[in-house]
Write an enzyme that holds these catalytic residues in place. Structure first.
Site, PDB file in Angstrom:
ATOM      1  N   ASN A 211       0.877  -1.181   0.000  1.00  0.00           N
ATOM      2  CA  ASN A 211       0.000   0.000   0.000  1.00  0.00           C
ATOM      3  C   ASN A 211       0.911   1.227   0.000  1.00  0.00           C
ATOM      4  O   ASN A 211       1.456   1.598   1.035  1.00  0.00           O
ATOM      5  CB  ASN A 211      -0.882  -0.042   1.256  1.00  0.00           C
ATOM      6  CG  ASN A 211      -1.707   1.223   1.420  1.00  0.00           C
ATOM      7  OD1 ASN A 211      -1.798   2.041   0.506  1.00  0.00           O
ATOM      8  ND2 ASN A 211      -2.309   1.379   2.599  1.00  0.00           N
ATOM      9  N   TRP A 212       1.072   1.819  -1.167  1.00  0.00           N
ATOM     10  CA  TRP A 212       2.013   2.940  -1.293  1.00  0.00           C
ATOM     11  C   TRP A 212       1.457   4.235  -0.704  1.00  0.00           C
ATOM     12  O   TRP A 212       2.195   5.218  -0.579  1.00  0.00           O
ATOM     13  CB  TRP A 212       2.374   3.162  -2.767  1.00  0.00           C
ATOM     14  CG  TRP A 212       3.130   2.041  -3.401  1.00  0.00           C
ATOM     15  CD1 TRP A 212       3.480   0.840  -2.828  1.00  0.00           C
ATOM     16  CD2 TRP A 212       3.644   2.011  -4.738  1.00  0.00           C
ATOM     17  NE1 TRP A 212       4.173   0.070  -3.728  1.00  0.00           N
ATOM     18  CE2 TRP A 212       4.291   0.761  -4.907  1.00  0.00           C
ATOM     19  CE3 TRP A 212       3.617   2.911  -5.801  1.00  0.00           C
ATOM     20  CZ2 TRP A 212       4.905   0.407  -6.108  1.00  0.00           C
ATOM     21  CZ3 TRP A 212       4.230   2.552  -6.997  1.00  0.00           C
ATOM     22  CH2 TRP A 212       4.871   1.310  -7.141  1.00  0.00           C
ATOM     23  N   LYS A 213       0.175   4.277  -0.410  1.00  0.00           N
ATOM     24  CA  LYS A 213      -0.466   5.492   0.126  1.00  0.00           C
ATOM     25  C   LYS A 213      -0.170   6.679  -0.797  1.00  0.00           C
ATOM     26  O   LYS A 213      -0.059   6.499  -2.009  1.00  0.00           O
ATOM     27  CB  LYS A 213      -0.029   5.740   1.578  1.00  0.00           C
ATOM     28  CG  LYS A 213      -0.197   4.475   2.427  1.00  0.00           C
ATOM     29  CD  LYS A 213      -0.022   4.695   3.901  1.00  0.00           C
ATOM     30  CE  LYS A 213      -0.207   3.368   4.628  1.00  0.00           C
ATOM     31  NZ  LYS A 213      -0.128   3.479   6.076  1.00  0.00           N
TER      32      LYS A 213
ATOM     33  N   HIS B 198      -9.511   1.397   4.637  1.00  0.00           N
ATOM     34  CA  HIS B 198      -8.246   1.541   5.364  1.00  0.00           C
ATOM     35  C   HIS B 198      -8.464   2.473   6.556  1.00  0.00           C
ATOM     36  O   HIS B 198      -9.262   3.414   6.477  1.00  0.00           O
ATOM     37  CB  HIS B 198      -7.166   2.100   4.427  1.00  0.00           C
ATOM     38  CG  HIS B 198      -5.811   2.073   5.051  1.00  0.00           C
ATOM     39  ND1 HIS B 198      -5.401   3.048   5.925  1.00  0.00           N
ATOM     40  CD2 HIS B 198      -4.800   1.175   4.978  1.00  0.00           C
ATOM     41  CE1 HIS B 198      -4.179   2.740   6.356  1.00  0.00           C
ATOM     42  NE2 HIS B 198      -3.791   1.609   5.787  1.00  0.00           N
TER      43      HIS B 198
ATOM     44  N   GLU C 138      -6.863   4.872   7.644  1.00  0.00           N
ATOM     45  CA  GLU C 138      -6.672   6.299   7.339  1.00  0.00           C
ATOM     46  C   GLU C 138      -7.916   6.865   6.670  1.00  0.00           C
ATOM     47  O   GLU C 138      -8.294   8.020   6.900  1.00  0.00           O
ATOM     48  CB  GLU C 138      -5.411   6.478   6.463  1.00  0.00           C
ATOM     49  CG  GLU C 138      -4.146   6.282   7.298  1.00  0.00           C
ATOM     50  CD  GLU C 138      -2.978   5.651   6.562  1.00  0.00           C
ATOM     51  OE1 GLU C 138      -2.953   5.667   5.322  1.00  0.00           O
ATOM     52  OE2 GLU C 138      -2.082   5.125   7.253  1.00  0.00           O
TER      53      GLU C 138
ATOM     54  N   GLU D 164      -5.510  -4.719  10.578  1.00  0.00           N
ATOM     55  CA  GLU D 164      -4.464  -3.722  10.784  1.00  0.00           C
ATOM     56  C   GLU D 164      -4.744  -2.947  12.070  1.00  0.00           C
ATOM     57  O   GLU D 164      -5.528  -1.987  12.065  1.00  0.00           O
ATOM     58  CB  GLU D 164      -4.441  -2.736   9.614  1.00  0.00           C
ATOM     59  CG  GLU D 164      -4.168  -3.381   8.277  1.00  0.00           C
ATOM     60  CD  GLU D 164      -3.592  -2.386   7.278  1.00  0.00           C
ATOM     61  OE1 GLU D 164      -2.471  -2.604   6.817  1.00  0.00           O
ATOM     62  OE2 GLU D 164      -4.251  -1.380   6.984  1.00  0.00           O
TER      63      GLU D 164
ATOM     64  N   GLY E 205       2.409   2.423  10.643  1.00  0.00           N
ATOM     65  CA  GLY E 205       3.362   3.513  10.457  1.00  0.00           C
ATOM     66  C   GLY E 205       4.058   3.941  11.731  1.00  0.00           C
ATOM     67  O   GLY E 205       4.699   4.989  11.775  1.00  0.00           O
TER      68      GLY E 205
ATOM     69  N   SER F 299       3.325  -1.998  10.297  1.00  0.00           N
ATOM     70  CA  SER F 299       4.780  -2.072  10.483  1.00  0.00           C
ATOM     71  C   SER F 299       5.359  -3.447  10.156  1.00  0.00           C
ATOM     72  O   SER F 299       6.285  -3.898  10.837  1.00  0.00           O
ATOM     73  CB  SER F 299       5.160  -1.631  11.901  1.00  0.00           C
ATOM     74  OG  SER F 299       4.759  -0.290  12.115  1.00  0.00           O
TER      75      SER F 299
ATOM     76  N   GLY G  78       4.937   1.330   4.687  1.00  0.00           N
ATOM     77  CA  GLY G  78       6.280   1.911   4.559  1.00  0.00           C
ATOM     78  C   GLY G  78       7.294   1.019   3.862  1.00  0.00           C
ATOM     79  O   GLY G  78       8.036   1.473   2.972  1.00  0.00           O
TER      80      GLY G  78
HETATM   81  P1  PGA Z   1       2.794   0.379   7.591  1.00  0.00           P
HETATM   82  O1  PGA Z   1       1.341   0.579   6.918  1.00  0.00           O
HETATM   83  O2  PGA Z   1       3.341  -0.936   7.049  1.00  0.00           O
HETATM   84  O3  PGA Z   1       3.590   1.568   7.152  1.00  0.00           O
HETATM   85  O4  PGA Z   1       2.592   0.309   9.060  1.00  0.00           O
HETATM   86  C1  PGA Z   1       0.464  -0.503   6.753  1.00  0.00           C
HETATM   87  C2  PGA Z   1      -0.836  -0.020   6.159  1.00  0.00           C
HETATM   88  O5  PGA Z   1      -1.304   1.073   6.510  1.00  0.00           O
HETATM   89  O6  PGA Z   1      -1.441  -0.709   5.307  1.00  0.00           O
END
Ligand code: PGA
Length: 255
Positions: free
Chosen positions: A9-11, A95, A97, A167, A173, A213, A235
């Site tokens: 997931n590159w966001k 997600h 976010e 998640e 993150g 993470s 990330g």
């Molecule tokens: P992260 O993000 O690996 O940077 O913790 C995971 C995600 O939000 O899908």
């Protein structure tokens, strides 16, 4: 037997040149790995270009969001048909976010999920508790509630085609990962819920990724858990080396 599925997931990261370079490096570094499904989910504006770069490769392509309606006056939104038109196969839905920053609810995720399944795209539906909810001992309730709401009204066949991503919000993150035991406990509980809501055979079928993470050095232990079937990587998916190492760890696991 569930095949391990690793998605990046590159966001809201990378630009066209760095996104293309990353995909080219992954096509090279992941060549020959066939026992793991892999996908990258770049920002939507690059999906078409990256689909062309990925042509003929085993790496799948996903979007990070979609709207449920087929067309019309929905400024700023994209439809399932548009995503398919540019070569997209997967869509991340709900997600944390999007839930926290853009106010997405289980009801909206459910509406989007039904549109995605009807279109023949593969959804990756995210669920997970906040730190406050975990500390209050509410993890199971929260995650079960999100599953019930987001997955409402699905048939068994639709559920089998849906990927879930557990998640924990406090692990996204932050560099803090759920321990393999913490993650496995929630994954096993989600599968038990699916068994009740749908059937034991459907529950056995569903891929449940872990996200939060995930890195090369914790992937093996997390993915080795019986109910963890893959990872949604943020990330560490932005660099070829770290994403490749996670996929290689997955490829080495025999369940
Ligand atoms: P992260 O993000 O690996 O940077 O913790 C995971 C995600 O939000 O899908």
């Amino acid at each position: 037997m569930r095949k391990i599925f690793i998605a990046g997931n590159w966001k809201m990261n990378l630009l066209k040149s760095s996104a293309t370079a990353l995909v080219q490096q992954l096509m090279d570094s992941l060549k020959g790995i066939s026992n793991v499904d892999v996908a990258v989910c770049p920002p939507s504006v690059y999906l078409g270009d990256l689909a062309a770069t990925l042509r003929g490769s085993a790496i799948g392509l996903g979007a990070q969001n979609v709207y449920s309606k087929p067309d019309g006056a929905y400024t700023g939104e994209l439809s399932c048909a548009m995503l398919q038109d540019v070569g997209c196969q997967y869509v991340i839905l709900g997600h944390s976010e999007r839930r926290a920053i853009f106010g997405e609810t289980d009801a909206l995720v459910n509406e989007k999920l039904k549109a995605v399944l009807a279109a023949g795209l593969t959804p990756i539906v995210c669920i997970g508790e906040t730190l406050e909810e975990r500390e209050a001992g509410r993890t199971t309730d929260v995650v079960r509630g999100q599953c019930r709401g987001s997955l409402a009204g699905l048939t068994e066949e639709q559920m089998k085609k849906t990927v879930l991503a557990y998640e924990p919000v406090w692990a996204i993150g932050t560099g803090k990962t759920a321990t393999p035991a913490q993650a496995e406990e929630v994954h096993a509980d989600i599968r038990a819920l699916l068994s009740t809501l749908f059937s034991p055979s459907t529950a056995e079928h569903v891929i449940i990724q872990y996200g939060g993470s995930v890195k090369a050095d914790n992937a093996l232990e997390l993915l080795g858990q019986p109910n963890i079937d893959g990872a949604l990587v943020g990330g560490a998916s932005l660099k070829s080396d770290s994403f490749t190492a996670i996929v290689q760890a997955a490829a080495a696991i025999k369940k």
